[in-house]
Design a protein around this motif. Structure first.
Motif, PDB file in Angstrom:
ATOM      1  N   LEU A   3      57.648  -6.602  81.932  1.00 42.90           N
ATOM      2  CA  LEU A   3      57.066  -5.264  81.987  1.00 42.90           C
ATOM      3  C   LEU A   3      57.900  -4.315  81.139  1.00 42.90           C
ATOM      4  CD1 LEU A   3      54.817  -3.541  83.209  1.00 42.90           C
ATOM      5  CD2 LEU A   3      56.312  -3.136  85.164  1.00 42.90           C
ATOM      6  N   GLU A   4      59.211  -4.518  81.118  1.00 45.31           N
ATOM      7  CA  GLU A   4      60.089  -3.676  80.299  1.00 45.31           C
ATOM      8  C   GLU A   4      59.760  -3.835  78.809  1.00 45.31           C
ATOM      9  OE1 GLU A   4      62.571  -0.710  79.560  1.00 45.31           O
ATOM     10  OE2 GLU A   4      62.023  -1.385  81.553  1.00 45.31           O
ATOM     11  N   GLN A   5      59.491  -5.052  78.379  1.00 45.42           N
ATOM     12  CA  GLN A   5      59.104  -5.294  76.991  1.00 45.42           C
ATOM     13  C   GLN A   5      57.780  -4.597  76.682  1.00 45.42           C
ATOM     14  OE1 GLN A   5      60.502  -7.221  74.245  1.00 45.42           O
ATOM     15  NE2 GLN A   5      62.231  -6.598  75.499  1.00 45.42           N
ATOM     16  N   ALA A   6      56.867  -4.610  77.639  1.00 44.81           N
ATOM     17  CA  ALA A   6      55.586  -3.930  77.461  1.00 44.81           C
ATOM     18  C   ALA A   6      55.798  -2.431  77.278  1.00 44.81           C
ATOM     19  CB  ALA A   6      54.675  -4.201  78.653  1.00 44.81           C
ATOM     20  N   LYS A   7      56.698  -1.847  78.060  1.00 45.89           N
ATOM     21  CA  LYS A   7      56.999  -0.416  77.926  1.00 45.89           C
ATOM     22  C   LYS A   7      57.604  -0.113  76.562  1.00 45.89           C
ATOM     23  CE  LYS A   7      57.668   0.356  82.843  1.00 45.89           C
ATOM     24  NZ  LYS A   7      58.637   0.676  83.898  1.00 45.89           N
ATOM     25  N   LEU A   8      58.488  -0.976  76.101  1.00 43.92           N
ATOM     26  CA  LEU A   8      59.092  -0.792  74.776  1.00 43.92           C
ATOM     27  C   LEU A   8      58.030  -0.889  73.679  1.00 43.92           C
ATOM     28  CD1 LEU A   8      62.380  -2.850  75.228  1.00 43.92           C
ATOM     29  CD2 LEU A   8      62.172  -0.359  75.066  1.00 43.92           C
ATOM     30  N   ASP A  28      40.576  -8.308  67.058  1.00 40.82           N
ATOM     31  CA  ASP A  28      40.671  -9.325  68.102  1.00 40.82           C
ATOM     32  C   ASP A  28      41.857  -9.056  69.030  1.00 40.82           C
ATOM     33  OD1 ASP A  28      39.903 -12.006  69.209  1.00 40.82           O
ATOM     34  OD2 ASP A  28      41.940 -12.480  68.523  1.00 40.82           O
ATOM     35  N   VAL A  29      41.593  -8.972  70.321  1.00 38.07           N
ATOM     36  CA  VAL A  29      42.627  -8.688  71.316  1.00 38.07           C
ATOM     37  C   VAL A  29      43.721  -9.756  71.311  1.00 38.07           C
ATOM     38  CG1 VAL A  29      43.046  -8.479  73.799  1.00 38.07           C
ATOM     39  CG2 VAL A  29      41.063  -7.385  72.772  1.00 38.07           C
ATOM     40  N   THR A  30      43.336 -11.006  71.209  1.00 34.66           N
ATOM     41  CA  THR A  30      44.309 -12.098  71.199  1.00 34.66           C
ATOM     42  C   THR A  30      45.242 -11.970  70.002  1.00 34.66           C
ATOM     43  OG1 THR A  30      42.725 -13.539  72.309  1.00 34.66           O
ATOM     44  CG2 THR A  30      44.576 -14.603  71.190  1.00 34.66           C
ATOM     45  N   GLU A  31      44.701 -11.594  68.864  1.00 36.51           N
ATOM     46  CA  GLU A  31      45.512 -11.418  67.656  1.00 36.51           C
ATOM     47  C   GLU A  31      46.444 -10.217  67.802  1.00 36.51           C
ATOM     48  OE1 GLU A  31      47.044 -12.220  63.843  1.00 36.51           O
ATOM     49  OE2 GLU A  31      46.045 -13.435  65.359  1.00 36.51           O
ATOM     50  N   ARG A  32      45.981  -9.137  68.428  1.00 35.55           N
ATOM     51  CA  ARG A  32      46.859  -7.988  68.668  1.00 35.55           C
ATOM     52  C   ARG A  32      48.072  -8.397  69.494  1.00 35.55           C
ATOM     53  NH1 ARG A  32      42.570  -3.229  70.241  1.00 35.55           N
ATOM     54  NH2 ARG A  32      41.738  -2.953  68.151  1.00 35.55           N
ATOM     55  N   LEU A  33      47.820  -9.170  70.544  1.00 39.08           N
ATOM     56  CA  LEU A  33      48.914  -9.619  71.403  1.00 39.08           C
ATOM     57  C   LEU A  33      49.844 -10.561  70.638  1.00 39.08           C
ATOM     58  CD1 LEU A  33      50.143  -9.443  74.191  1.00 39.08           C
ATOM     59  CD2 LEU A  33      48.693 -11.362  74.881  1.00 39.08           C
ATOM     60  N   ARG A  34      49.278 -11.418  69.787  1.00 37.49           N
ATOM     61  CA  ARG A  34      50.097 -12.322  68.981  1.00 37.49           C
ATOM     62  C   ARG A  34      51.004 -11.526  68.048  1.00 37.49           C
ATOM     63  NH1 ARG A  34      51.189 -14.156  64.444  1.00 37.49           N
ATOM     64  NH2 ARG A  34      49.574 -13.044  63.317  1.00 37.49           N
ATOM     65  N   LEU A  35      50.467 -10.477  67.429  1.00 37.17           N
ATOM     66  CA  LEU A  35      51.269  -9.630  66.549  1.00 37.17           C
ATOM     67  C   LEU A  35      52.398  -8.941  67.318  1.00 37.17           C
ATOM     68  CD1 LEU A  35      48.561  -7.920  64.315  1.00 37.17           C
ATOM     69  CD2 LEU A  35      50.254  -9.603  63.597  1.00 37.17           C
ATOM     70  N   ALA A  36      52.090  -8.449  68.506  1.00 35.59           N
ATOM     71  CA  ALA A  36      53.118  -7.808  69.333  1.00 35.59           C
ATOM     72  C   ALA A  36      54.206  -8.819  69.677  1.00 35.59           C
ATOM     73  CB  ALA A  36      52.496  -7.236  70.602  1.00 35.59           C
ATOM     74  N   ASN A  37      53.806 -10.014  70.072  1.00 35.75           N
ATOM     75  CA  ASN A  37      54.771 -11.056  70.416  1.00 35.75           C
ATOM     76  C   ASN A  37      55.594 -11.474  69.203  1.00 35.75           C
ATOM     77  OD1 ASN A  37      52.618 -12.743  72.855  1.00 35.75           O
ATOM     78  ND2 ASN A  37      53.897 -10.951  73.078  1.00 35.75           N
ATOM     79  N   ASP A  39      56.502  -9.636  66.844  1.00 34.89           N
ATOM     80  CA  ASP A  39      57.467  -8.576  66.574  1.00 34.89           C
ATOM     81  C   ASP A  39      58.542  -8.496  67.646  1.00 34.89           C
ATOM     82  OD1 ASP A  39      57.386  -6.387  64.314  1.00 34.89           O
ATOM     83  OD2 ASP A  39      55.353  -7.169  64.520  1.00 34.89           O
ATOM     84  N   GLY A  40      58.568  -9.469  68.556  1.00 32.61           N
ATOM     85  CA  GLY A  40      59.635  -9.537  69.544  1.00 32.61           C
ATOM     86  C   GLY A  40      59.311  -8.952  70.901  1.00 32.61           C
ATOM     87  N   TYR A  41      58.074  -8.558  71.123  1.00 32.46           N
ATOM     88  CA  TYR A  41      57.681  -7.992  72.412  1.00 32.46           C
ATOM     89  C   TYR A  41      57.098  -9.104  73.272  1.00 32.46           C
ATOM     90  CZ  TYR A  41      58.542  -3.688  70.009  1.00 32.46           C
ATOM     91  OH  TYR A  41      59.163  -2.693  69.290  1.00 32.46           O
ATOM     92  N   ASP A  42      57.926  -9.659  74.140  1.00 32.54           N
ATOM     93  CA  ASP A  42      57.556 -10.796  74.978  1.00 32.54           C
ATOM     94  C   ASP A  42      56.879 -10.287  76.243  1.00 32.54           C
ATOM     95  OD1 ASP A  42      57.329 -13.384  75.928  1.00 32.54           O
ATOM     96  OD2 ASP A  42      59.363 -13.428  76.735  1.00 32.54           O
ATOM     97  N   CYS A  43      55.595  -9.972  76.115  1.00 31.28           N
ATOM     98  CA  CYS A  43      54.844  -9.434  77.246  1.00 31.28           C
ATOM     99  C   CYS A  43      53.403  -9.905  77.165  1.00 31.28           C
ATOM    100  CB  CYS A  43      54.921  -7.912  77.274  1.00 31.28           C
ATOM    101  SG  CYS A  43      54.483  -7.114  75.730  1.00 31.28           S
ATOM    102  N   THR A  44      52.742  -9.796  78.296  1.00 37.16           N
ATOM    103  CA  THR A  44      51.353 -10.218  78.390  1.00 37.16           C
ATOM    104  C   THR A  44      50.421  -9.006  78.311  1.00 37.16           C
ATOM    105  OG1 THR A  44      51.268  -9.981  80.789  1.00 37.16           O
ATOM    106  CG2 THR A  44      52.005 -12.129  79.918  1.00 37.16           C
ATOM    107  N   GLN A  45      49.148  -9.286  78.176  1.00 40.16           N
ATOM    108  CA  GLN A  45      48.129  -8.249  78.162  1.00 40.16           C
ATOM    109  C   GLN A  45      48.175  -7.463  79.474  1.00 40.16           C
ATOM    110  OE1 GLN A  45      44.258  -9.810  77.351  1.00 40.16           O
ATOM    111  NE2 GLN A  45      43.200  -7.990  77.989  1.00 40.16           N
ATOM    112  N   GLU A  46      48.325  -8.160  80.585  1.00 39.11           N
ATOM    113  CA  GLU A  46      48.370  -7.521  81.894  1.00 39.11           C
ATOM    114  C   GLU A  46      49.591  -6.611  82.025  1.00 39.11           C
ATOM    115  OE1 GLU A  46      47.844 -10.853  81.419  1.00 39.11           O
ATOM    116  OE2 GLU A  46      45.684 -10.661  81.736  1.00 39.11           O
TER     117      GLU A  46
END
Length: 79
Positions: A3-8, A28-37, A39-46
């Motif tokens: 959750l902290e990574q999601a906030k960052l 694409d939502v899945t691609e957005r999350l892949r891009l975030a991940n 870039d080092g943001y280890d978080c889920t959509q939830e």
């Protein structure tokens, strides 16, 4: 996942226009999350949704500046 990574991630979306443009430039939502991940943001959509809701409460009280979560990109980032 964090959750902290999601906030960052959300804070970077608010402050880094180039990063925000890169993420939001993908439909694409899945691609957005892949891009975030990638870039080092280890978080889920939830976790991002949960962090966005928490930050919304703070922003409504006027504590945080910048883009408001009400009606902002956060609401449709991972729909």
């Amino acid at each position: 996942m964090s959750l902290e990574q999601a906030k960052l991630f959300i804070e970077r979306m608010k402050t880094d226009e180039a990063f925000r443009t890169k993420i939001m430039g993908v439909d694409d939502v899945t691609e957005r999350l892949r891009l975030a991940n990638a870039d080092g943001y280890d978080c889920t959509q939830e976790e991002i949704k949960s962090a966005s809701a928490e930050l919304s409460d703070v922003e409504v009280d006027g504590v945080a500046g910048g883009t408001s979560c009400k009606g902002g990109w956060e609401g449709y980032l991972f729909i």
